[in-house]
Scaffold this motif. Structure first.
Motif, PDB file in Angstrom:
ATOM      1  N   ALA A   4      39.328  50.762  33.110  1.00 48.41           N
ATOM      2  CA  ALA A   4      39.998  49.307  33.351  1.00 48.41           C
ATOM      3  C   ALA A   4      38.694  48.453  33.553  1.00 48.41           C
ATOM      4  O   ALA A   4      38.645  47.511  33.073  1.00 48.41           O
ATOM      5  N   VAL A   5      38.217  48.909  34.296  1.00 49.89           N
ATOM      6  CA  VAL A   5      36.906  48.392  34.866  1.00 49.89           C
ATOM      7  C   VAL A   5      35.795  47.897  33.875  1.00 49.89           C
ATOM      8  O   VAL A   5      35.409  46.898  33.436  1.00 49.89           O
ATOM      9  N   ALA A   6      35.578  49.020  32.914  1.00 52.02           N
ATOM     10  CA  ALA A   6      34.711  49.208  31.829  1.00 52.02           C
ATOM     11  C   ALA A   6      35.129  48.197  30.885  1.00 52.02           C
ATOM     12  O   ALA A   6      34.333  47.626  29.961  1.00 52.02           O
ATOM     13  N   ALA A   7      36.335  48.237  30.430  1.00 49.09           N
ATOM     14  CA  ALA A   7      37.018  47.830  29.296  1.00 49.09           C
ATOM     15  C   ALA A   7      37.370  45.998  29.466  1.00 49.09           C
ATOM     16  O   ALA A   7      37.342  45.208  28.625  1.00 49.09           O
ATOM     17  N   THR A   8      37.280  45.410  30.871  1.00 48.54           N
ATOM     18  CA  THR A   8      37.449  44.198  30.980  1.00 48.54           C
ATOM     19  C   THR A   8      36.307  43.250  30.895  1.00 48.54           C
ATOM     20  O   THR A   8      35.182  43.417  31.297  1.00 48.54           O
ATOM     21  N   PRO A   9      36.427  42.323  30.027  1.00 49.40           N
ATOM     22  CA  PRO A   9      35.422  41.368  29.558  1.00 49.40           C
ATOM     23  C   PRO A   9      34.944  40.468  30.821  1.00 49.40           C
ATOM     24  O   PRO A   9      36.100  39.728  31.257  1.00 49.40           O
ATOM     25  N   THR A  10      34.029  40.471  31.376  1.00 49.24           N
ATOM     26  CA  THR A  10      33.394  39.653  32.344  1.00 49.24           C
ATOM     27  C   THR A  10      32.155  39.100  31.899  1.00 49.24           C
ATOM     28  O   THR A  10      30.985  39.312  32.797  1.00 49.24           O
ATOM     29  N   PRO A  11      31.911  38.331  30.742  1.00 51.66           N
ATOM     30  CA  PRO A  11      30.474  37.933  30.672  1.00 51.66           C
ATOM     31  C   PRO A  11      29.688  37.207  31.909  1.00 51.66           C
ATOM     32  O   PRO A  11      28.523  37.183  31.928  1.00 51.66           O
ATOM     33  N   THR A  12      30.529  36.433  32.433  1.00 49.44           N
ATOM     34  CA  THR A  12      29.969  35.297  33.555  1.00 49.44           C
ATOM     35  C   THR A  12      29.420  36.365  34.783  1.00 49.44           C
ATOM     36  O   THR A  12      28.229  35.942  35.386  1.00 49.44           O
ATOM     37  N   LEU A  13      30.273  37.590  34.885  1.00 52.17           N
ATOM     38  CA  LEU A  13      29.564  38.266  36.123  1.00 52.17           C
ATOM     39  C   LEU A  13      28.693  39.475  35.584  1.00 52.17           C
ATOM     40  O   LEU A  13      28.011  39.891  36.582  1.00 52.17           O
ATOM     41  N   ASP A  14      28.661  39.671  34.333  1.00 54.17           N
ATOM     42  CA  ASP A  14      27.781  40.829  33.784  1.00 54.17           C
ATOM     43  C   ASP A  14      26.347  40.983  34.577  1.00 54.17           C
ATOM     44  O   ASP A  14      25.759  41.797  35.089  1.00 54.17           O
ATOM     45  N   THR A  15      25.647  39.929  34.234  1.00 51.72           N
ATOM     46  CA  THR A  15      24.220  39.869  34.470  1.00 51.72           C
ATOM     47  C   THR A  15      24.051  40.018  36.247  1.00 51.72           C
ATOM     48  O   THR A  15      23.142  40.501  36.731  1.00 51.72           O
ATOM     49  N   TRP A  16      24.716  39.103  36.745  1.00 58.92           N
ATOM     50  CA  TRP A  16      24.689  38.826  38.154  1.00 58.92           C
ATOM     51  C   TRP A  16      25.085  40.070  39.008  1.00 58.92           C
ATOM     52  O   TRP A  16      24.224  40.506  39.788  1.00 58.92           O
ATOM     53  N   LEU A  17      26.208  40.790  38.482  1.00 57.97           N
ATOM     54  CA  LEU A  17      26.371  42.162  39.294  1.00 57.97           C
ATOM     55  C   LEU A  17      25.465  43.078  38.743  1.00 57.97           C
ATOM     56  O   LEU A  17      25.103  44.114  39.850  1.00 57.97           O
ATOM     57  N   ASP A  78      29.081  55.481  27.653  1.00 56.57           N
ATOM     58  CA  ASP A  78      29.455  55.081  26.275  1.00 56.57           C
ATOM     59  C   ASP A  78      30.844  55.273  25.902  1.00 56.57           C
ATOM     60  O   ASP A  78      31.616  54.418  25.271  1.00 56.57           O
ATOM     61  N   ALA A  79      31.376  56.425  26.200  1.00 58.53           N
ATOM     62  CA  ALA A  79      32.818  56.638  26.150  1.00 58.53           C
ATOM     63  C   ALA A  79      33.673  55.820  26.612  1.00 58.53           C
ATOM     64  O   ALA A  79      34.936  55.269  26.180  1.00 58.53           O
ATOM     65  N   ALA A  80      33.286  55.073  28.098  1.00 58.81           N
ATOM     66  CA  ALA A  80      33.957  54.157  28.542  1.00 58.81           C
ATOM     67  C   ALA A  80      33.695  52.668  27.863  1.00 58.81           C
ATOM     68  O   ALA A  80      34.479  51.536  28.211  1.00 58.81           O
ATOM     69  N   GLN A  81      33.018  52.459  27.016  1.00 58.53           N
ATOM     70  CA  GLN A  81      32.413  51.109  26.414  1.00 58.53           C
ATOM     71  C   GLN A  81      32.156  50.115  27.368  1.00 58.53           C
ATOM     72  O   GLN A  81      32.405  49.023  27.282  1.00 58.53           O
ATOM     73  N   VAL A  82      31.413  50.593  28.366  1.00 57.91           N
ATOM     74  CA  VAL A  82      30.562  49.698  29.415  1.00 57.91           C
ATOM     75  C   VAL A  82      29.347  48.926  28.437  1.00 57.91           C
ATOM     76  O   VAL A  82      28.785  49.352  27.865  1.00 57.91           O
ATOM     77  N   PRO A  83      29.946  47.598  28.523  1.00 63.62           N
ATOM     78  CA  PRO A  83      28.736  46.592  27.493  1.00 63.62           C
ATOM     79  C   PRO A  83      27.265  47.019  28.081  1.00 63.62           C
ATOM     80  O   PRO A  83      26.931  47.095  29.366  1.00 63.62           O
ATOM     81  N   PHE A  84      26.318  47.026  27.094  1.00 60.54           N
ATOM     82  CA  PHE A  84      25.047  47.068  27.363  1.00 60.54           C
ATOM     83  C   PHE A  84      24.422  46.254  28.395  1.00 60.54           C
ATOM     84  O   PHE A  84      23.656  46.662  29.088  1.00 60.54           O
ATOM     85  N   VAL A  85      25.048  44.904  28.187  1.00 62.43           N
ATOM     86  CA  VAL A  85      24.354  44.009  29.141  1.00 62.43           C
ATOM     87  C   VAL A  85      24.695  44.304  30.881  1.00 62.43           C
ATOM     88  O   VAL A  85      24.049  43.761  31.593  1.00 62.43           O
ATOM     89  N   ARG A  86      25.558  45.189  31.128  1.00 61.07           N
ATOM     90  CA  ARG A  86      25.942  45.574  32.545  1.00 61.07           C
ATOM     91  C   ARG A  86      24.896  46.744  32.812  1.00 61.07           C
ATOM     92  O   ARG A  86      24.973  46.843  34.082  1.00 61.07           O
ATOM     93  N   HIS A  87      24.352  47.453  31.966  1.00 65.08           N
ATOM     94  CA  HIS A  87      23.597  48.751  32.082  1.00 65.08           C
ATOM     95  C   HIS A  87      22.467  48.586  33.285  1.00 65.08           C
ATOM     96  O   HIS A  87      21.800  47.465  33.169  1.00 65.08           O
ATOM     97  N   VAL A  88      22.310  49.408  34.295  1.00 65.55           N
ATOM     98  CA  VAL A  88      21.297  49.504  35.033  1.00 65.55           C
ATOM     99  C   VAL A  88      20.790  51.006  34.717  1.00 65.55           C
ATOM    100  O   VAL A  88      21.606  51.807  34.265  1.00 65.55           O
ATOM    101  N   PRO A  89      19.607  51.439  34.914  1.00 69.48           N
ATOM    102  CA  PRO A  89      19.370  53.058  34.888  1.00 69.48           C
ATOM    103  C   PRO A  89      20.113  53.830  35.446  1.00 69.48           C
ATOM    104  O   PRO A  89      20.759  53.697  36.552  1.00 69.48           O
ATOM    105  N   MET A  90      20.425  54.820  34.913  1.00 65.19           N
ATOM    106  CA  MET A  90      21.584  55.812  35.364  1.00 65.19           C
ATOM    107  C   MET A  90      20.620  56.771  36.206  1.00 65.19           C
ATOM    108  O   MET A  90      19.838  57.342  35.470  1.00 65.19           O
TER     109      MET A  90
END
Length: 170
Positions: A4-17, A78-90
């Motif tokens: 649910a968190v992964a699928a929720t669109p939050t473009p305003t927060l993505d970079t900041w978080l 990838d399976a949870a479809q977390v947008p790439f803009v949110r990614h930090v090194p795993m």
């Protein structure tokens, strides 16, 4: 919950978080706040010392004990479809518990015990760091909840053992 968190669109927060999550690496945020507190005398300096000690206990407990015992795999972004803009090194370590969250809550709790006026802002910061770890796809919510509990317990241990030093008479 993770999906649910992964699928929720939050473009305003993505970079900041993502940036907050990265800034919390190696407790850089906590250590920066501790440095600011340490230049002040009295309770502020003692709070900084308690916070740093609590981070050390939480970090050892989470990274050297908890992760070694639990060995929970990291989420599949990838399976949870977390947008790439949110990614930090795993991270390569196990997922459970969240070390970032444990350290952030340890610092917030220890400093808040010494300086009660800091409890709310540092607690909100710690909670946001914890959420950022789920938002960026590197932890499950349970990892963060366990990290928060571990951090608070670490702070309680430090402040309990150091009570005479943190609250001198007079």
């Amino acid at each position: 919950m993770y999906a649910a968190v992964a699928a929720t669109p939050t473009p305003t927060l993505d970079t900041w978080l993502r940036e907050l999550s990265t800034a919390a690496n190696h407790s850089k945020i906590s250590f920066s706040i501790a440095a600011l507190l340490a230049v002040r005398p009295g309770a502020a300096r003692r709070a900084a010392a308690a916070g740093v000690a609590a981070v050390a206990v939480a970090s050892v407990s989470a990274n050297l004990l908890g992760k070694q015992l639990a060995r929970r795999p990291r989420p599949d972004r990838d399976a949870a479809q977390v947008p790439f803009v949110r990614h930090v090194p795993m991270p390569v370590s196990a997922s459970f518990p969240s070390g970032h969250t444990a350290s952030a809550f340890a610092f917030a709790t220890a400093v808040g015990t010494c300086l009660p006026w800091t409890s709310v802002p540092l607690g909100l910061l710690a909670a946001t760091v914890g959420y950022s770890r789920v938002h960026t796809g590197v932890h499950y919510p349970g990892d963060v909840a366990a990290g928060a509990l571990l951090g608070m317990a670490s702070a309680a241990a430090v402040t309990g053992l150091a009570r005479p030093l943190l609250h001198p008479p007079g």
